[in-house]
Design an enzyme around this catalytic site. Structure first.
Site, PDB file in Angstrom:
ATOM      1  CD  GLU A 269      -6.074  91.216  35.186  1.00 33.99           C
ATOM      2  OE1 GLU A 269      -4.891  90.480  34.850  1.00 33.99           O
ATOM      3  OE2 GLU A 269      -7.025  90.394  35.502  1.00 33.99           O
TER       4      GLU A 269
ATOM      5  CE  LYS B 208      -1.461  88.377  37.052  1.00 35.67           C
ATOM      6  NZ  LYS B 208      -2.097  87.634  36.096  1.00 35.67           N
TER       7      LYS B 208
ATOM      8  CB  CYS C 273      -6.131  88.141  37.687  1.00 36.28           C
ATOM      9  SG  CYS C 273      -7.135  87.063  36.514  1.00 36.28           S
TER      10      CYS C 273
END
Length: 535
Positions: A289, A352, A403
């Protein structure tokens, strides 16, 4: 009128038959502190997984037969002792206020758990040896289900399941996911609580202690008999590139060109090692990321840099990047499949789906600014994606998990039911520390077992690592260093029972937790009614 005190014990309702009431308050506070400390050391970086049921047991004994307010207070004490150090990585670069607010909020859920556990004491006392373990397990699952969804989508960090990376209990993830692992750990804690309650009064009580600990050990060890893993449809060679950043902290965004260059050079260096025969040639490369915080689909220089890396290694790269749009002033956290020679013409993108509140977007920004102007460090709110992350990278379908999304059951499961053969988690730990990275890697381990998929975690600064279908970690990188590692991973071909059942194990356990609450209300009303008749 007949005084209730002279009514024979056996003729009175169980809830009134409190020949031994709650522990003295000093002892209870001490147990609450012990509970929080034991829960803390069960998690990375300590990893004493067996301490988790001890923490559960200590809180259970502390709140048993107490008033609701006392139970809530003791739960809050345990929560602060647990969450404040567990989440200390949140204050490294943002000051103490976010850390205090987040830790206090999470401790509030343990306060609620403490109050509810105190409230259902009459149910537990009906058949203490059997019901205390089961009720404890149900309440912990209910608490985590609530905490993982509220507010703003929840924050599931610190679930009991995520402490069990080296425990035989981890195998239960393949059956019922993280909720079932939490249930088993809490059941073991409840068994210990049932064994130690007032046990010092007789030899029979001491036997109960031994029995309680024996049941707890049996519950924990039986997980090792649960089969994990699954069918394989072949294998794939994957390379992880950890480029590192010039400086740790929130200003890593100001170093965006340098961070991108680090990952480009790391990939070019990997290509040299492949050519020299030092490492196997990968089928795909995974960057973390924020490897490119310059939008490579709009910035020709960034696109040329990534093209250079892809051409050198000769395979697709899964690039973690920021992308501007779709509207003016909007930004997205994305995973891009970058084919060699694409020049920025990207066809596969995962956006995301769960941006982090107060980190990637700010709810009620004006109100939040009245608390701290630190919220303005988030200059633009991230736009959430709507589609599960399943990306075809070279010969394999990989999950798009970015994440903190790895902490959310549904977000990971959607990728597997969508066809992902390998779990790829891209993360950026440059604003945190090694403890946070280790805690996140523990989640990847659970997900690998839960879905029968080999996994990996690619980080800007570490820890990057590979995880097999049994949750075993290989080739972990050092923190705050540049590295490139290569491994052959099995391709998952079947779905575990946990994948097939989805949220249903958690739903069933939460429903039974509700049944326990209803039973407690009924018992307490029965006690009040009986007491009134006697008087």
């Amino acid at each position: 009128m007949v005084d209730a005190a002279v009514v024979p014990e056996r003729s009175r309702p169980v809830a009134l038959a409190a020949v031994d009431g709650p522990l003295g308050l000093p002892w209870a506070i001490g147990l609450a502190v012990l509970s929080g400390a034991a829960l803390l050391v069960a998690f990375p970086p300590y990893g004493w997984w067996w301490a988790a049921p001890v923490g559960v047991a200590a809180l259970s004994v502390a709140v048993h037969r107490r008033r609701l307010r006392a139970g809530a207070g003791l739960g809050f004490v345990a929560g602060v002792v647990f969450f404040a150090p567990l989440l200390s990585w949140t204050n490294l670069h943002t000051g103490s206020l976010p850390w205090v607010l987040l830790s206090g909020l999470q401790a509030g859920y343990l306060a609620l758990l403490g109050a509810v556990a105190a409230f259902v004491s009459p149910v537990v006392d009906r058949r203490r040896v059997v019901l205390w373990p089961v009720v404890t397990g149900l309440l912990w699952v209910g608490q985590e289900a609530l905490r993982g969804r509220t507010p703003f989508g929840g924050f599931p960090w610190g679930r009991l399941a995520f402490s069990q990376g080296d425990s035989p209990v981890l195998s239960w993830a393949a059956v019922g996911g993280a909720p079932l692992v939490t249930f088993v750990v809490a059941v073991a804690g409840g068994a210990v609580a049932a064994g130690v309650w007032r046990s010092w009064r007789s030899w029979r009580g001491l036997a109960l202690v031994v029995g309680g600990f024996g049941v707890a050990v049996l519950v924990l060890l039986v997980g090792g008999l649960v089969p994990v893993g699954g069918g394989s449809s072949g294998s794939v060679v994957v390379a992880l590139v950890q480029g590192n950043v010039p400086r740790m902290g929130l200003d890593f965004n100001a170093q965006r060109r340098a961070v991108l260059d680090n990952h480009v050079q790391g990939t070019v260096g990997l290509a040299r090692r492949v050519a020299a025969g030092e490492v196997p040639a990968p089928d795909l490369v995974v960057w973390p990321e924020n490897a490119s915080d310059v939008d490579p689909t709009r910035d020709p220089r960034a696109a040329a840099s990534i093209d250079e890396a892809a051409a050198a290694v000769g395979v697709p790269i899964l690039v973690g990047a920021l992308a501007y749009g779709p509207g003016a002033g909007e930004v997205r956290n994305v995973s891009l499949v970058w084919e060699p020679g694409s020049g920025g013409d990207v066809e596969q993108v995962y956006v995301k789906r769960h941006p982090v509140p107060f980190a990637e977007y700010v709810p009620f920004r004006r109100l939040a600014r009245m608390v701290t102007d630190q919220v303005d460090l988030v200059r633009a709110d991230f736009v959430a994606g709507s589609q599960p992350g399943v990306l075809r990278v070279g010969p394999v379908a990989v999950s798009g998990v970015i994440c903190f999304e790895v902490a959310y059951d549904g977000l990971v499961r959607d990728t597997v039911t969508g066809g992902a053969q390998v779990l790829a988690v891209q993360t950026n730990n440059a604003t945190f520390n090694e403890a946070e990275a280790a805690q996140q890697l523990a989640m990847v381990r659970l997900r690998a077992v839960e879905h029968g998929r080999a996994g990996l975690m690619a980080s800007t600064v570490g820890i990057s690592a590979f995880v097999d279908q049994n949750g075993r970690v290989s080739q972990p990188t050092r923190f705050n260093t540049a590295a490139a590692v290569v491994s052959e991973l099995e391709l998952g071909a079947t779905r575990t029972l946990a994948t097939r059942m989805g949220f249903w194990p958690e739903a069933v356990l939460v429903v039974f937790a509700g049944v326990v609450l209803v039973a407690a209300v009924w018992l307490r009303r029965r006690v009040v009614s009986s007491d009134t008749e006697v008087r």
